[in-house]
Design a protein around this motif. Structure first.
Motif, PDB file in Angstrom:
ATOM      1  N   VAL A  47       3.377  -1.118  -7.653  1.00  0.00           N
ATOM      2  CA  VAL A  47       3.078  -2.535  -7.420  1.00  0.00           C
ATOM      3  C   VAL A  47       2.764  -3.236  -8.744  1.00  0.00           C
ATOM      4  O   VAL A  47       3.220  -4.360  -8.996  1.00  0.00           O
ATOM      5  N   HIS A  48       2.013  -2.578  -9.594  1.00  0.00           N
ATOM      6  CA  HIS A  48       1.676  -3.173 -10.897  1.00  0.00           C
ATOM      7  C   HIS A  48       2.944  -3.456 -11.706  1.00  0.00           C
ATOM      8  O   HIS A  48       3.088  -4.541 -12.291  1.00  0.00           O
ATOM      9  N   GLU A  49       3.862  -2.509 -11.731  1.00  0.00           N
ATOM     10  CA  GLU A  49       5.123  -2.721 -12.448  1.00  0.00           C
ATOM     11  C   GLU A  49       5.951  -3.819 -11.776  1.00  0.00           C
ATOM     12  O   GLU A  49       6.534  -4.677 -12.448  1.00  0.00           O
ATOM     13  N   ALA A  50       6.000  -3.791 -10.455  1.00  0.00           N
ATOM     14  CA  ALA A  50       6.797  -4.776  -9.720  1.00  0.00           C
ATOM     15  C   ALA A  50       6.251  -6.191  -9.894  1.00  0.00           C
ATOM     16  O   ALA A  50       6.993  -7.171  -9.787  1.00  0.00           O
TER      17      ALA A  50
ATOM     18  N   GLN B 237      10.494  -6.415  -5.042  1.00  0.00           N
ATOM     19  CA  GLN B 237      10.685  -5.803  -6.361  1.00  0.00           C
ATOM     20  C   GLN B 237      10.208  -4.348  -6.370  1.00  0.00           C
ATOM     21  O   GLN B 237      10.811  -3.485  -7.007  1.00  0.00           O
ATOM     22  N   GLY B 238       9.138  -4.085  -5.635  1.00  0.00           N
ATOM     23  CA  GLY B 238       8.625  -2.720  -5.553  1.00  0.00           C
ATOM     24  C   GLY B 238       9.588  -1.778  -4.857  1.00  0.00           C
ATOM     25  O   GLY B 238       9.778  -0.641  -5.276  1.00  0.00           O
ATOM     26  N   ARG B 239      10.229  -2.260  -3.772  1.00  0.00           N
ATOM     27  CA  ARG B 239      11.212  -1.434  -3.075  1.00  0.00           C
ATOM     28  C   ARG B 239      12.407  -1.134  -3.973  1.00  0.00           C
ATOM     29  O   ARG B 239      12.932  -0.006  -3.971  1.00  0.00           O
ATOM     30  N   ARG B 240      12.857  -2.118  -4.756  1.00  0.00           N
ATOM     31  CA  ARG B 240      13.965  -1.887  -5.681  1.00  0.00           C
ATOM     32  C   ARG B 240      13.582  -0.872  -6.750  1.00  0.00           C
ATOM     33  O   ARG B 240      14.377   0.008  -7.102  1.00  0.00           O
ATOM     34  N   ARG B 241      12.365  -1.000  -7.255  1.00  0.00           N
ATOM     35  CA  ARG B 241      11.903  -0.044  -8.265  1.00  0.00           C
ATOM     36  C   ARG B 241      11.804   1.368  -7.677  1.00  0.00           C
ATOM     37  O   ARG B 241      12.176   2.349  -8.315  1.00  0.00           O
TER      38      ARG B 241
ATOM     39  N   VAL C 285      -6.986  -0.095  -9.196  1.00  0.00           N
ATOM     40  CA  VAL C 285      -6.961  -1.210  -8.248  1.00  0.00           C
ATOM     41  C   VAL C 285      -6.078  -2.315  -8.822  1.00  0.00           C
ATOM     42  O   VAL C 285      -6.223  -2.697  -9.990  1.00  0.00           O
ATOM     43  N   VAL C 286      -5.170  -2.846  -7.996  1.00  0.00           N
ATOM     44  CA  VAL C 286      -4.315  -3.953  -8.403  1.00  0.00           C
ATOM     45  C   VAL C 286      -4.382  -5.041  -7.332  1.00  0.00           C
ATOM     46  O   VAL C 286      -4.496  -4.742  -6.139  1.00  0.00           O
ATOM     47  N   VAL C 287      -4.340  -6.288  -7.789  1.00  0.00           N
ATOM     48  CA  VAL C 287      -4.391  -7.434  -6.881  1.00  0.00           C
ATOM     49  C   VAL C 287      -3.100  -8.229  -7.008  1.00  0.00           C
ATOM     50  O   VAL C 287      -2.617  -8.485  -8.122  1.00  0.00           O
ATOM     51  N   VAL C 288      -2.529  -8.619  -5.884  1.00  0.00           N
ATOM     52  CA  VAL C 288      -1.321  -9.443  -5.854  1.00  0.00           C
ATOM     53  C   VAL C 288      -1.674 -10.765  -5.186  1.00  0.00           C
ATOM     54  O   VAL C 288      -2.208 -10.776  -4.068  1.00  0.00           O
ATOM     55  N   PRO C 289      -1.405 -11.903  -5.844  1.00  0.00           N
ATOM     56  CA  PRO C 289      -1.699 -13.200  -5.231  1.00  0.00           C
ATOM     57  C   PRO C 289      -1.053 -13.347  -3.856  1.00  0.00           C
ATOM     58  O   PRO C 289       0.074 -12.885  -3.627  1.00  0.00           O
ATOM     59  N   ARG C 290      -1.751 -13.993  -2.970  1.00  0.00           N
ATOM     60  CA  ARG C 290      -1.328 -14.112  -1.564  1.00  0.00           C
ATOM     61  C   ARG C 290       0.098 -14.631  -1.425  1.00  0.00           C
ATOM     62  O   ARG C 290       0.868 -14.121  -0.596  1.00  0.00           O
TER      63      ARG C 290
ATOM     64  N   GLY D 147       0.814  -1.211   0.000  1.00  0.00           N
ATOM     65  CA  GLY D 147       0.000   0.000   0.000  1.00  0.00           C
ATOM     66  C   GLY D 147       0.843   1.255   0.000  1.00  0.00           C
ATOM     67  O   GLY D 147       0.515   2.239  -0.660  1.00  0.00           O
ATOM     68  N   ARG D 148       1.934   1.228   0.741  1.00  0.00           N
ATOM     69  CA  ARG D 148       2.830   2.387   0.757  1.00  0.00           C
ATOM     70  C   ARG D 148       3.437   2.629  -0.619  1.00  0.00           C
ATOM     71  O   ARG D 148       3.596   3.767  -1.058  1.00  0.00           O
ATOM     72  N   LEU D 149       3.766   1.546  -1.311  1.00  0.00           N
ATOM     73  CA  LEU D 149       4.374   1.679  -2.640  1.00  0.00           C
ATOM     74  C   LEU D 149       3.386   2.231  -3.658  1.00  0.00           C
ATOM     75  O   LEU D 149       3.777   2.953  -4.580  1.00  0.00           O
TER      76      LEU D 149
END
Length: 235
Positions: free
Chosen positions: A24-27, A181-185, A167-172, A17-19
């Protein structure tokens, strides 16, 4: 109705959520978006939580009421229908009940109503439409089953991130890897932002000039009279 499904780790979901949705979508390899037509009811809304999925017949929100019982702190209600419906499935009374249970927010492919009141309470809602058309409560559906929205499968317990970008969904089971990956991006973007603020061109920083050459893009001078591209052959 499925009860007690496993959920994505809450701390990692909060990091997603912070990202934010775009990162998140790119990551996540540019996967997981629930389409371009789900918009927040009010600007600035942002949530991160775990999905409680709801599948309803068109025009019937009985299972939304059933889902309230299954939702708790940090959950996000995600609603879709077996065929398209823009009726007002969600209104002020439902969001009031969800807020009392500390549910993070709601995402629906249907319509919503009572917009002014929901906006004033700042309960986060994303929907496909706004409609005063009401619904009935007469047909069974399902809660906490896999659903499909815009080609993305949403499983109960998946991470749901929503903000002004959609809205983006990431599998559990993928939240930890996507968060990393998001932090690196994010770190790469911080360096790029500083470079662009200092005047560096994105063409140079991203090494895009060879790509322009490969595609045959050429720089030509403008005609001093017409302002259009001058003939590079001079004829």
């Amino acid at each position: 109705m499925v009860v007690g499904p496993p959920k994505a780790d809450a701390t990692t979901v909060a990091e997603l959520g912070r990202l934010g949705v775009a990162t998140v979508h790119e990551a996540a390899g540019r996967t997981g978006l629930l389409g371009a037509d789900l918009r927040p009811l009010w600007p600035g809304a942002a949530i991160a939580g775990t999905a409680v999925t709801v599948l309803c017949p068109p025009g019937d929100n009985l299972m939304v009421h059933a889902a309230i019982e299954q939702a708790g702190p940090g959950d996000v209600i995600v609603i879709t229908t077996t065929s398209p419906s823009t009726d007002g499935f969600v209104g002020e009374l439902i969001t009031t009940a969800l807020a009392a249970r500390k549910v993070a927010g709601l995402v629906t492919t249907t319509g919503v109503r009572d917009v002014a009141v929901i906006t004033s309470t700042r309960f986060p809602v994303w929907s496909r439409a706004v409609s005063a058309q009401g619904t009935i409560k007469a047909t069974a559906g399902a809660v906490n089953v896999p659903i499909s929205i815009a080609g993305t499968i949403v499983m109960p317990g998946d991470a749901v991130i929503a903000d002004d970008d959609g809205v983006v969904v990431v599998p559990r089971l993928e939240v930890a890897e996507v968060a990393e990956q998001g932090r690196r991006r994010e770190e790469r973007e911080e360096h790029a932002r500083a470079a662009f603020a200092a005047g560096e061109l994105s063409l140079d920083r991203n090494g895009l000039r060879p790509e322009l050459d490969r595609l045959g893009v050429r720089y030509v001078s403008a005609d001093p009279v017409t302002g259009l591209a001058a003939d590079p052959e001079g004829s």
